[in-house]
Write an enzyme that holds these catalytic residues in place. Structure first.
Site, PDB file in Angstrom:
ATOM      1  N   SER A 135      50.058  48.788  55.950  1.00  0.00           N
ATOM      2  CA  SER A 135      48.817  48.046  55.736  1.00  0.00           C
ATOM      3  C   SER A 135      47.708  48.755  56.504  1.00  0.00           C
ATOM      4  O   SER A 135      47.797  48.910  57.722  1.00  0.00           O
ATOM      5  CB  SER A 135      49.017  46.612  56.242  1.00  0.00           C
ATOM      6  OG  SER A 135      47.829  45.868  56.141  1.00  0.00           O
ATOM      7  N   LYS A 161      48.689  49.794  51.392  1.00  0.00           N
ATOM      8  CA  LYS A 161      47.927  48.563  51.161  1.00  0.00           C
ATOM      9  C   LYS A 161      46.611  48.690  51.910  1.00  0.00           C
ATOM     10  O   LYS A 161      46.600  48.939  53.113  1.00  0.00           O
ATOM     11  CB  LYS A 161      48.742  47.371  51.678  1.00  0.00           C
ATOM     12  CG  LYS A 161      47.962  46.085  51.927  1.00  0.00           C
ATOM     13  CD  LYS A 161      48.911  44.919  52.211  1.00  0.00           C
ATOM     14  CE  LYS A 161      48.411  44.022  53.327  1.00  0.00           C
ATOM     15  NZ  LYS A 161      49.340  42.892  53.596  1.00  0.00           N
ATOM     16  N   LYS A 163      43.173  46.978  53.224  1.00  0.00           N
ATOM     17  CA  LYS A 163      42.481  45.722  53.481  1.00  0.00           C
ATOM     18  C   LYS A 163      41.094  45.822  52.849  1.00  0.00           C
ATOM     19  O   LYS A 163      40.418  46.867  53.000  1.00  0.00           O
ATOM     20  CB  LYS A 163      42.348  45.504  54.993  1.00  0.00           C
ATOM     21  CG  LYS A 163      43.673  45.193  55.669  1.00  0.00           C
ATOM     22  CD  LYS A 163      44.169  43.804  55.273  1.00  0.00           C
ATOM     23  CE  LYS A 163      45.400  43.421  56.088  1.00  0.00           C
ATOM     24  NZ  LYS A 163      45.837  42.044  55.780  1.00  0.00           N
ATOM     25  N   ASP A 188      44.589  43.866  49.959  1.00  0.00           N
ATOM     26  CA  ASP A 188      44.736  42.537  50.573  1.00  0.00           C
ATOM     27  C   ASP A 188      43.371  42.081  51.082  1.00  0.00           C
ATOM     28  O   ASP A 188      42.768  42.734  51.938  1.00  0.00           O
ATOM     29  CB  ASP A 188      45.733  42.620  51.734  1.00  0.00           C
ATOM     30  CG  ASP A 188      46.007  41.260  52.378  1.00  0.00           C
ATOM     31  OD1 ASP A 188      45.482  40.240  51.879  1.00  0.00           O
ATOM     32  OD2 ASP A 188      46.750  41.223  53.378  1.00  0.00           O
ATOM     33  N   GLU A 213      46.309  41.006  46.805  1.00  0.00           N
ATOM     34  CA  GLU A 213      46.863  39.970  47.690  1.00  0.00           C
ATOM     35  C   GLU A 213      45.771  39.005  48.159  1.00  0.00           C
ATOM     36  O   GLU A 213      44.738  39.431  48.692  1.00  0.00           O
ATOM     37  CB  GLU A 213      47.525  40.665  48.886  1.00  0.00           C
ATOM     38  CG  GLU A 213      48.200  39.741  49.885  1.00  0.00           C
ATOM     39  CD  GLU A 213      48.912  40.518  50.991  1.00  0.00           C
ATOM     40  OE1 GLU A 213      49.121  41.744  50.859  1.00  0.00           O
ATOM     41  OE2 GLU A 213      49.260  39.885  52.016  1.00  0.00           O
ATOM     42  N   ASP A 238      49.694  35.283  49.880  1.00  0.00           N
ATOM     43  CA  ASP A 238      50.174  35.351  51.264  1.00  0.00           C
ATOM     44  C   ASP A 238      49.851  33.993  51.906  1.00  0.00           C
ATOM     45  O   ASP A 238      50.694  33.075  51.902  1.00  0.00           O
ATOM     46  CB  ASP A 238      49.468  36.527  51.970  1.00  0.00           C
ATOM     47  CG  ASP A 238      49.732  36.619  53.464  1.00  0.00           C
ATOM     48  OD1 ASP A 238      50.348  35.711  54.040  1.00  0.00           O
ATOM     49  OD2 ASP A 238      49.298  37.615  54.093  1.00  0.00           O
ATOM     50  N   LYS A 262      56.276  35.888  54.587  1.00  0.00           N
ATOM     51  CA  LYS A 262      56.166  36.099  56.034  1.00  0.00           C
ATOM     52  C   LYS A 262      56.888  34.948  56.697  1.00  0.00           C
ATOM     53  O   LYS A 262      56.437  33.796  56.588  1.00  0.00           O
ATOM     54  CB  LYS A 262      54.703  36.040  56.476  1.00  0.00           C
ATOM     55  CG  LYS A 262      53.956  37.325  56.414  1.00  0.00           C
ATOM     56  CD  LYS A 262      52.549  37.121  56.935  1.00  0.00           C
ATOM     57  CE  LYS A 262      51.687  38.276  56.478  1.00  0.00           C
ATOM     58  NZ  LYS A 262      50.269  38.017  56.725  1.00  0.00           N
ATOM     59  N   GLY A 290      53.963  41.170  57.232  1.00  0.00           N
ATOM     60  CA  GLY A 290      54.094  41.364  58.678  1.00  0.00           C
ATOM     61  C   GLY A 290      52.905  40.780  59.413  1.00  0.00           C
ATOM     62  O   GLY A 290      51.872  40.470  58.808  1.00  0.00           O
TER      63      GLY A 290
HETATM   64  O1  OSB Z   1      47.463  39.502  55.686  1.00  0.00           O
HETATM   65  O2  OSB Z   1      49.190  40.660  55.652  1.00  0.00           O
HETATM   66  C1  OSB Z   1      48.255  40.190  56.283  1.00  0.00           C
HETATM   67  C2  OSB Z   1      48.354  41.469  59.878  1.00  0.00           C
HETATM   68  C3  OSB Z   1      47.972  40.338  60.568  1.00  0.00           C
HETATM   69  C4  OSB Z   1      47.657  39.199  59.866  1.00  0.00           C
HETATM   70  C5  OSB Z   1      47.718  39.190  58.473  1.00  0.00           C
HETATM   71  C6  OSB Z   1      48.124  40.321  57.781  1.00  0.00           C
HETATM   72  C7  OSB Z   1      48.411  41.488  58.496  1.00  0.00           C
HETATM   73  C8  OSB Z   1      48.764  42.745  57.860  1.00  0.00           C
HETATM   74  C9  OSB Z   1      49.528  43.764  58.666  1.00  0.00           C
HETATM   75  O3  OSB Z   1      48.405  43.067  56.750  1.00  0.00           O
HETATM   76  C10 OSB Z   1      50.973  43.714  58.378  1.00  0.00           C
HETATM   77  C11 OSB Z   1      51.801  44.464  59.396  1.00  0.00           C
HETATM   78  O4  OSB Z   1      51.817  45.693  59.363  1.00  0.00           O
HETATM   79  O5  OSB Z   1      52.458  43.811  60.232  1.00  0.00           O
HETATM   80 MG    MG Z   2      48.075  39.384  53.681  1.00  0.00          MG
END
Ligand code: OSB
Ligand code: MG
Length: 368
Positions: A135, A161, A163, A188, A213, A238, A262, A290
C-alpha cells in the site's frame, strides 16, 4: 484455560516513512500490545488502533481505557473460558472492535500455544506462503510516487495499491500505469469521496484497475451500489465491513464485488474467518488488509491470508516496508510471498529487548 490477567503495553515505533492517506498522516506506529497470561501459556495480540481516531472511532488511549475498565474485567468469571468465549463475553459492550480483536487474539494465541496448534491450522489455512502487495501512501509529487513504486516492484511486490484522495487520483494513477505498464494496480480512497464525486471517479476506469477500495463513507452502502452500477472496476469495501452481517448485507445490496478483510476492524480472527466463509459462499474474492502491524499482528494476518478464499494479494508486506527493526524475526519477501508461520499460536513472540525499547508504559490487569 485459566486466565490470570492481561498486560496492556503501549508501544511507539517510528515508521520508515510517514504514511499518508486521505484521513491523515502516520509517522509513528503508536498502539497497544496485549499479553494474555494463562497458567500454562501466554499469548499476544496487537491492537489496530492509532494515536488518533481517524480510520475509525477508536484510538490507542481510548482502546486502553475500554480494555482496562470493561473488556478485560468482563472475562472474569466466564466458565471454561477459551478463545471462542471471548467475543460472547464482550458482546454487550458496543463497537470497540479494534480493542476486542486485540484481546481475543491474545487469548487465542495463549490457548493455541498451550495446545501446540498453529493459528493457520486452527483457521483452516491451505497455503504455506501468501502473495503480497504493498500500500503506497499519498506522495508529495508524482516523481516521488514513481520512485516509491519502482522500489516496491524491484523488491518483488505482486501488486501496487495507491492511496488516493480528491486532488490526488487520476494523474498519479495515470502516471503509474503509463510508467510501469501491465502491473496489478488498485486504489484505496479511505472513504474520501462523496456521491457527488461519482462522475469524477468513473475516470478511474481508463486505467484497468483491479479494484477501487472504499471510495465513499463507511455507512453509505447504497452509494457504493450506485457507483458500482456505473464503474467497470470492482468496488472493494474496507471500512464498511465491520462484521459478517455487514459483509452479507453489502454483497446482497451489490455494494461491493470484493472484500478487504482486516481482523481488527471486525473484532478478531474468528469473525474474520466467518466473513471469509460468507464471501466464499457468495463467490466474492477476499484479501487481507493491514493496519501497519508489527511482526506480532503480521504473523496472525499472514496465517489468515493462507485460507482458501484469499485469492488476491494482501497488504501483508515485509517488515522492512514498515520498520527498521521489527519486534519479531523480520518477515521477508521471497518471490513476492511471505511465509506462513508454523509454530504454535501466531508462531512468534516479541523480542523482549526490542519490545522494552519501544514500550512507553505497561499495566497489569488481573482477572479475578
Ligand atoms: O485503508 O487499508 C487501509 C493503513 C492504516 C489504516 C488503513 C489502511 C492502511 C493501509 C496500509 O492501507 C496497509 C498495511 O500495509 O498495513
Ligand atoms: Mg483500506
Amino acid at each position: 484455560m485459566n486466565l490470570e490477567g492481561v498486560e496492556i503495553l503501549h508501544i511507539s515505533m517510528p515508521l520508515v516513512g510517514a504514511f499518508r492517506t486521505s484521513f491523515g498522516t502516520e509517522a509513528v506506529r503508536d498502539t497497544l500490545l496485549l499479553r494474555a497470561v494463562a497458567d500454562d501459556a501466554e499469548g499476544w495480540g496487537e491492537c489496530g488502533a492509532s494515536e488518533a481516531p481517524l480510520y475509525s472511532g477508536e484510538y490507542t488511549q481510548g482502546a486502553a481505557d475500554v480494555l482496562r475498565r470493561h473488556l478485560i474485567p468482563a472475562l472474569a468469571g466466564v466458565p471454561d473460558l477459551d478463545s471462542h468465549g471471548v467475543a460472547p463475553a464482550l458482546s454487550r459492550f458496543k463497537e470497540n472492535r479494534l480493542a476486542k480483536a486485540a484481546l481475543e487474539t491474545a487469548v487465542l494465541d495463549a490457548d493455541l500455544k498451550a495446545r501446540g496448534v498453529p493459528l493457520s491450522h486452527a483457521l483452516g489455512a491451505v497455503r504455506r506462503s501468501v502473495p503480497c502487495g504493498v500500500s503506497v501512501g499519498i506522495a508529495d509529487s508524482i516523481p516521488v510516487l514513481l520512485d516509491a513504486v519502482e522500489e516496491y516492484l524491484a523488491a518483488g511486490y505482486l501488486r501496487i495499491k495507491l492511496k488516493i484522495e480528491p486532488g490526488w487520483d487520476i494523474e498519479p494513477v495515470r502516471a503509474v500505469r503509463e510508467r510501469f505498464g501491465d502491473i496489478m494496480l488498485q486504489v484505496d480512497a479511505n472513504a474520501g469521496y462523496e456521491r457527488g464525486d461519482i462522475d469524477h471517479l468513473l475516470a478511474l476506469d481508463a486505467f484497468d484497475l483491479s479494484l477501487v477500495e472504499q471510495p465513499l463513507p463507511m455507512d453509505d452502502l447504497l452509494g457504493h451500489a450506485m457507483l458500482g452500477r456505473r464503474l467497470a472496476a470492482p468496488i472493494c469495501l474496507d471500512e464498511s465491513i465491520v462484521s459478517a452481517r455487514a459483509a452479507a448485507a453489502a454483497i446482497e445490496l451489490s455494494a461491493c464485488r470484493i472484500v478487504n478483510i482486516k481482523p481488527g476492524r471486525v473484532g478478531g480472527y474468528l469473525e474474520a474467518r466467518r466473513i471469509h466463509d460468507v464471501c466464499v459462499a457468495n463467490g466474492v474474492p477476499v484479501w487481507c488488509g493491514g493496519m501497519l502491524e508489527t511482526g506480532v499482528g503480521r504473523a496472525a494476518n499472514v496465517a489468515l491470508a493462507a485460507l482458501p478464499g484469499f485469492t488476491l494479494p494482501g497488504d501483508t508486506s515485509a517488515s522492512e516496508r514498515y520498520f527498521d527493526e521489527d519486534l519479531t524475526e523480520p518477515f521477508r519477501l521471497v518471490d513476492g510471498h511471505l511465509t506462513v508461520p508454523t509454530g504454535p499460536g501466531i508462531g512468534v513472540s516479541p523480542d523482549p529487548d526490542i519490545l522494552a525499547g519501544v514500550t512507553v508504559s505497561r499495566e497489569w490487569i488481573p482477572i479475578r
